[in-house]
Write an enzyme that holds these catalytic residues in place. Sequence first.
Site, PDB file in Angstrom:
ATOM      1  N   LYS A 221      -7.420  -6.095  -2.313  1.00  0.00           N
ATOM      2  CA  LYS A 221      -6.982  -4.705  -2.105  1.00  0.00           C
ATOM      3  C   LYS A 221      -6.014  -4.265  -3.199  1.00  0.00           C
ATOM      4  O   LYS A 221      -5.015  -4.947  -3.457  1.00  0.00           O
ATOM      5  CB  LYS A 221      -6.293  -4.591  -0.739  1.00  0.00           C
ATOM      6  CG  LYS A 221      -5.685  -3.228  -0.436  1.00  0.00           C
ATOM      7  CD  LYS A 221      -5.254  -3.145   1.015  1.00  0.00           C
ATOM      8  CE  LYS A 221      -4.596  -1.840   1.361  1.00  0.00           C
ATOM      9  NZ  LYS A 221      -3.216  -1.724   0.894  1.00  0.00           N
TER      10      LYS A 221
ATOM     11  N   HIS B 176      -2.455   2.045  -3.045  1.00  0.00           N
ATOM     12  CA  HIS B 176      -1.425   1.761  -2.043  1.00  0.00           C
ATOM     13  C   HIS B 176      -0.856   3.074  -1.468  1.00  0.00           C
ATOM     14  O   HIS B 176       0.327   3.183  -1.156  1.00  0.00           O
ATOM     15  CB  HIS B 176      -0.306   0.927  -2.688  1.00  0.00           C
ATOM     16  CG  HIS B 176       0.330  -0.080  -1.768  1.00  0.00           C
ATOM     17  ND1 HIS B 176       0.035  -1.418  -1.824  1.00  0.00           N
ATOM     18  CD2 HIS B 176       1.263   0.033  -0.793  1.00  0.00           C
ATOM     19  CE1 HIS B 176       0.771  -2.077  -0.931  1.00  0.00           C
ATOM     20  NE2 HIS B 176       1.522  -1.208  -0.287  1.00  0.00           N
TER      21      HIS B 176
HETATM   22  C1  FNR Z   1       1.477   0.631   3.398  1.00  0.00           C
HETATM   23  N1  FNR Z   1       0.484  -0.106   2.734  1.00  0.00           N
HETATM   24  C2  FNR Z   1       0.490  -1.486   2.816  1.00  0.00           C
HETATM   25  N2  FNR Z   1      -0.515  -2.223   2.242  1.00  0.00           N
HETATM   26  C3  FNR Z   1      -0.551  -3.564   2.366  1.00  0.00           C
HETATM   27  O1  FNR Z   1      -1.472  -4.187   1.846  1.00  0.00           O
HETATM   28  N3  FNR Z   1       0.432  -4.211   3.077  1.00  0.00           N
HETATM   29  C4  FNR Z   1       1.466  -3.554   3.668  1.00  0.00           C
HETATM   30  O2  FNR Z   1       2.324  -4.164   4.299  1.00  0.00           O
HETATM   31  C5  FNR Z   1       1.527  -2.146   3.508  1.00  0.00           C
HETATM   32  N4  FNR Z   1       2.571  -1.432   4.047  1.00  0.00           N
HETATM   33  C6  FNR Z   1       2.533  -0.049   4.045  1.00  0.00           C
HETATM   34  C7  FNR Z   1       3.528   0.668   4.701  1.00  0.00           C
HETATM   35  C8  FNR Z   1       3.442   2.059   4.784  1.00  0.00           C
HETATM   36  C9  FNR Z   1       4.490   2.811   5.553  1.00  0.00           C
HETATM   37  C10 FNR Z   1       2.356   2.740   4.181  1.00  0.00           C
HETATM   38  C11 FNR Z   1       2.215   4.240   4.283  1.00  0.00           C
HETATM   39  C12 FNR Z   1       1.400   2.028   3.493  1.00  0.00           C
HETATM   40  C13 FNR Z   1      -0.647   0.590   2.074  1.00  0.00           C
HETATM   41  C14 FNR Z   1      -1.785   0.864   3.047  1.00  0.00           C
HETATM   42  O3  FNR Z   1      -2.443  -0.327   3.417  1.00  0.00           O
HETATM   43  C15 FNR Z   1      -2.843   1.796   2.437  1.00  0.00           C
HETATM   44  O4  FNR Z   1      -3.292   1.275   1.214  1.00  0.00           O
HETATM   45  C16 FNR Z   1      -2.320   3.206   2.225  1.00  0.00           C
HETATM   46  O5  FNR Z   1      -1.529   3.629   3.311  1.00  0.00           O
HETATM   47  C17 FNR Z   1      -3.490   4.166   2.039  1.00  0.00           C
HETATM   48  O6  FNR Z   1      -3.051   5.462   1.778  1.00  0.00           O
HETATM   49  P1  FNR Z   1      -2.898   6.584   2.905  1.00  0.00           P
HETATM   50  O7  FNR Z   1      -4.106   6.509   3.798  1.00  0.00           O
HETATM   51  O8  FNR Z   1      -1.639   6.284   3.640  1.00  0.00           O
HETATM   52  O9  FNR Z   1      -2.803   7.832   2.110  1.00  0.00           O
END
Ligand code: FNR
Length: 379
Positions: A251, A275
């Site tokens: 990812k 992300h």
């Molecule tokens: C994340 N994301 C994320 N990704 C991951 O691999 N591990 C994690 O712990 C986190 N933590 C996290 C916290 C918060 C508050 C957010 C908003 C995002 C990224 C998440 O998996 C994803 O890639 C994004 O949120 C996608 O974008 P949208 O749908 O929020 O616009």
Amino acid sequence: MIISAPTDFRRAAQRRLPPFLFHYIDGGSGAETTLRRNEADLQQLTVRQNVLRDVEGLSTATTLFGEDMALPLVLAPVGLTGMYARRGEVQAARAAAAAGVPFTLSTVSVCPLEEVQAPCPRPIWFQLYVLKDRGFMRNVLERAKAAGIKTLVFTVDMPLPGSRYRDAHSGMSGPNAAFRRMVQAATHPGWAWDVGLRGRPHDLGNISHYMGKPMALGDYIGWLGANFDPAIGWKDLEWIRAFWDGPMIVKGILEPGDARDAVRFGADGVVVSNHGGRQLDGTLSSVAALPRVADAVAGDLRILADSGVRTGLDVVRMLASGADAVMLGRAFIYALAARGGAGVSQLLDLIARDMRVTMALTGARTVADLGAHTLAQGA
Ligand code: FNR
């Protein structure tokens, strides 16, 4: 507040959460250019209306890594999800299972993986961050296997945390003491924003399980900051591949060359992702990066995409741009913060309906019918 559209949950979440948590979720890195671009680039994609195509029996179902899914959707890994609603990871995982889609548990979840998997009727997916402490990685992967988890999401776009200025302003990413004070305030019995955290521990369950003791949540921020590994490289993927038998998804891919490397190192899937605009500000939106990645590796592995997806129409736009399935991040987190597991169920229902209408009017009866021809730019 009446919620009738998937995008209504954001405002409801803002009303409910302490500001430092809302902005931690809502914000991005730098000037938030990429955060805005994710949504804007999706919105400017025009879909073609095709009529009289007989869409009776329309289906949103798909199969990914041998897993049947009612919708081409996966809930993305989101850290601290148990801070946005009481035992939030358990609630979200159950809502996802009820809707027939997988939930991905973050390494930095509040609930440990065993607590989330046990009451969930389908296997959850587990997301791994590479931390300097490889003993932790081995431990958590062994526990995931033992709990019956099959699908691993390896996040590669966090060799170090992005510059998130909203968190710096709120104190969330500041000295531990400031963060600890905010957590105490948010969970204080007299606090106006009761998101259901009172009287419950809120440590990072996967990590405290490994350490054999819970830490104050504030202490994790420093521990994590020091433990993200800037030396992460493809050799780590090799190590994990040798260790993990099930599907392994990388990812955080935006470039076709990186996607080809993921194929070479034995990945079964990639998530085209920036992300959610929280890491490299100024980079491409996911939907702009997606077609080139799909051209490079479609057929070699499965392609997921996330970042900026808020509606069923957005899901269709991602699928038409080359994704096999889509991850939802903030969309489900806002719903969880607003209304708990019931909010996540309502969101998935709204997105499913929106997808069906969009598919019907573009003349697609199945997910496989969506493609570049669905978009005006793709013709
Ligand atoms: C994340 N994301 C994320 N990704 C991951 O691999 N591990 C994690 O712990 C986190 N933590 C996290 C916290 C918060 C508050 C957010 C908003 C995002 C990224 C998440 O998996 C994803 O890639 C994004 O949120 C996608 O974008 P949208 O749908 O929020 O616009």
